[in-house]
Structure formats: C-alpha cells, structure tokens
Design an enzyme around this catalytic site. Structure first.
Site, PDB file in Angstrom:
ATOM      1  N   ASP A 144     -10.310 -10.189   5.999  1.00 19.15           N
ATOM      2  CA  ASP A 144     -10.573  -8.756   6.113  1.00 19.15           C
ATOM      3  C   ASP A 144      -9.639  -8.199   7.187  1.00 19.15           C
ATOM      4  O   ASP A 144      -9.694  -8.613   8.343  1.00 19.15           O
ATOM      5  CB  ASP A 144     -12.033  -8.547   6.508  1.00 19.15           C
ATOM      6  CG  ASP A 144     -12.427  -7.087   6.612  1.00 19.15           C
ATOM      7  OD1 ASP A 144     -11.560  -6.249   6.946  1.00 19.15           O
ATOM      8  OD2 ASP A 144     -13.603  -6.767   6.387  1.00 19.15           O
ATOM      9  N   ASP A 162      -1.102  -0.966   4.284  1.00 16.50           N
ATOM     10  CA  ASP A 162      -0.812  -0.732   2.870  1.00 16.50           C
ATOM     11  C   ASP A 162      -2.100  -0.949   2.089  1.00 16.50           C
ATOM     12  O   ASP A 162      -2.291  -1.966   1.438  1.00 16.50           O
ATOM     13  CB  ASP A 162       0.294  -1.696   2.415  1.00 16.50           C
ATOM     14  CG  ASP A 162       0.594  -1.582   0.930  1.00 16.50           C
ATOM     15  OD1 ASP A 162       0.214  -0.567   0.324  1.00 16.50           O
ATOM     16  OD2 ASP A 162       1.194  -2.523   0.380  1.00 16.50           O
TER      17      ASP A 162
END
Length: 287
Positions: A144, A162
C-alpha cells in the site's frame, strides 16, 4: 465485462456521470481478472492499441499513453536540479518508471504498487510500456503506497503519485494525511507531482485538494495534459516543492537533443504549456 456490448467497450463510471467514452474492440478480450483489489481488463482496440482498464475506468492505451507518462515523469524530474532517488507510487503498468529511467542522473527508482496482478498483466500485454521494469535501478515494492511512504524521512528527491481515480485502492492517495507523509519522505529540495483528475469534471475535488496541499507544501501549482482517452480529454496534476521554490515553468536542466530523441510528447515547450490554464480554472484555483 458488463461494459462491453456488441464489440464496444463503454467507460461508464459514476466518477464522470452523464458521459461515456466508447472504444471498439479488435478481437476478443485479452485478459480479465478480479484481483484482491480491483477488476482488471485488457483488450485490443481498433483505434488505440491495447487498453488497460481498472474497475471500469481506462488507465492507459498504447496510442496516447505518452501524453500522460512523459508529462508526469519529466516535468518534475526536469524541475529538480539533480534527482538521484525517485519514488513512483502506483504506476503498475511500468510506463512512468520507463520514463524516469531515461534520466542517467537517477540512481534509484522505487515503485510501490499495491496490486501485483497489474504488473503481471502489463508485462504480458503491454510490453512496450512495462519495459521500465527491466531497468536494473528499479526496485519494486508490492505494498500500500500510503503506508510505504511512512517508512521514509528525507529520502526521495522526486515522488510521483501515479494513481487511479479516488476510489478503491487509490482513495488514500488523495487524502491530506498522505501528502503530509510524502512531504516528510522528500529531501529538502524535493519535488512532488500527483495525478489530480480533470478540471472540467472534478472541480470540487481539485479545489479541496489544493486547500490542504497548500497548507502542507509552501509552493503548489497545477498543470494539465491533453490525453484523448481520459475523461473530457484532459487530466491535471498537482505539483509542489518542499523548499518553497516557485515551481518553474521551464526545465532547470538542459533537455539535450540526445535526450529529446528518446521522447514522443514532452518538450521544453510542452513543459511550459502544461502550466497554462483556462481563465475559469485560474479563477477557481486562484493561480
């Protein structure tokens, strides 16, 4: 798969209600799987080459991915005088790290992607984009991103977020706490760029983000790129500098002819043009 009817994929998504881009398939679906995090779909299209879709939203196509990947990578990298260590959060298709790897001054490229399945599918069906994974400077972390960044202090010269849209696994990457930890992870002259949706569709989200990012970073600005297969053909980025330097609208390092020959979208003029906003956007964002 429910979005494919009579050979056409329609990008029906609650994040841009009342409109949908439709793309005609060229043959059967290449890949479809529900990972632990999201629905992943890849198909070959007649107009845009292979297309990657996550949770019903187009992420990239082979034809126009350069307008996204090159701008989100080279604008911040050419804004930093000497980037050595770069972190890409998200970007499991490999396109951004492909662009970062073109900078010889960069010594380490870290990519933190939550979904291993996106990387695997991209390597198989989007090899010209996923080629970035072959660079020996790249280190891949399957984690994560919002939690990964918390491990680092004063570590990265450039952080590139991104991400997909602010739902599902990417939702934390649009929150205030994430930007606080990113600031701590940046070096003193560090630069941040983050995917920040479409000024035509997501004004409330963008204004909200600007308010809290401006509280965290002393210098913040907004840029756009024109990408045909993204909602309304436009996508924005928030950019920030940790040391308060006003974000330059020109590259601070030379874009040599040799380097330019590697690119298909970014130029110093495109760098500059990215910061030119329409009047309504300037008023809304108070730039």
């Amino acid at each position: 798969m429910d979005n494919i009817i009579k050979g056409w994929f329609s990008e029906i998504n609650e994040f841009w209600p009342g409109q949908a881009l439709s793309i005609e398939l060229d043959g059967p679906v290449l890949y479809h799987e529900k990972s632990d995090f999201q629905d992943i779909l890849i198909f070959k299209s007649k107009a845009f080459g292979n297309v990657l879709v996550l949770d019903g939203a187009i992420q990239i196509t082979e034809k126009d991915e350069i307008a996204y990947q090159e701008q989100i990578a080279h604008i911040p990298l050419f804004t930093h005088p000497n980037p050595k260590k770069v972190l890409v959060v998200g970007g499991g298709d490999g396109g951004v790290i492909r662009e970062v790897a073109k900078h010889d001054c960069v010594e380490e490229i870290h990519l933190c992607e939550i979904d291993q399945k996106v990387i695997e599918a991209s390597k198989k069906f989007l090899p010209k984009i996923a080629v970035g994974f072959n660079d020996p400077r790249v280190r891949v972390h399957i984690e994560d991103g919002a939690e990964f960044v918390k491990k680092y202090k004063n570590e990265f010269d450039v952080v590139i977020t991104d991400s997909s849209d602010p739902s599902g696994p990417a939702s934390q990457l649009f929150g205030e706490e994430y930007f606080k930890v990113v600031k701590e992870a940046l070096t003193d002259n560090g630069v941040l760029i983050t995917q920040a949706e479409c000024i035509w569709l997501h004004v409330d989200l963008i204004v909200s983000m600007k308010k809290f990012i401006s509280k965290i970073f002393p210098s913040v600005t907004y840029a756009t790129s024109q990408i045909p297969t993204y909602p309304n053909g436009s996508l924005g980025f928030f950019l920030a500098t940790k040391n308060g330097t006003v974000f330059p609208t020109e590259p601070v390092r030379e874009v040599t002819a040799e380097f330019q020959a590697k690119l298909n979208y970014y130029t110093p003029k495109m760098h500059n043009a990215a910061f030119t906003l329409p009047a309504f956007a300037e008023r809304i964002l108070n730039f």
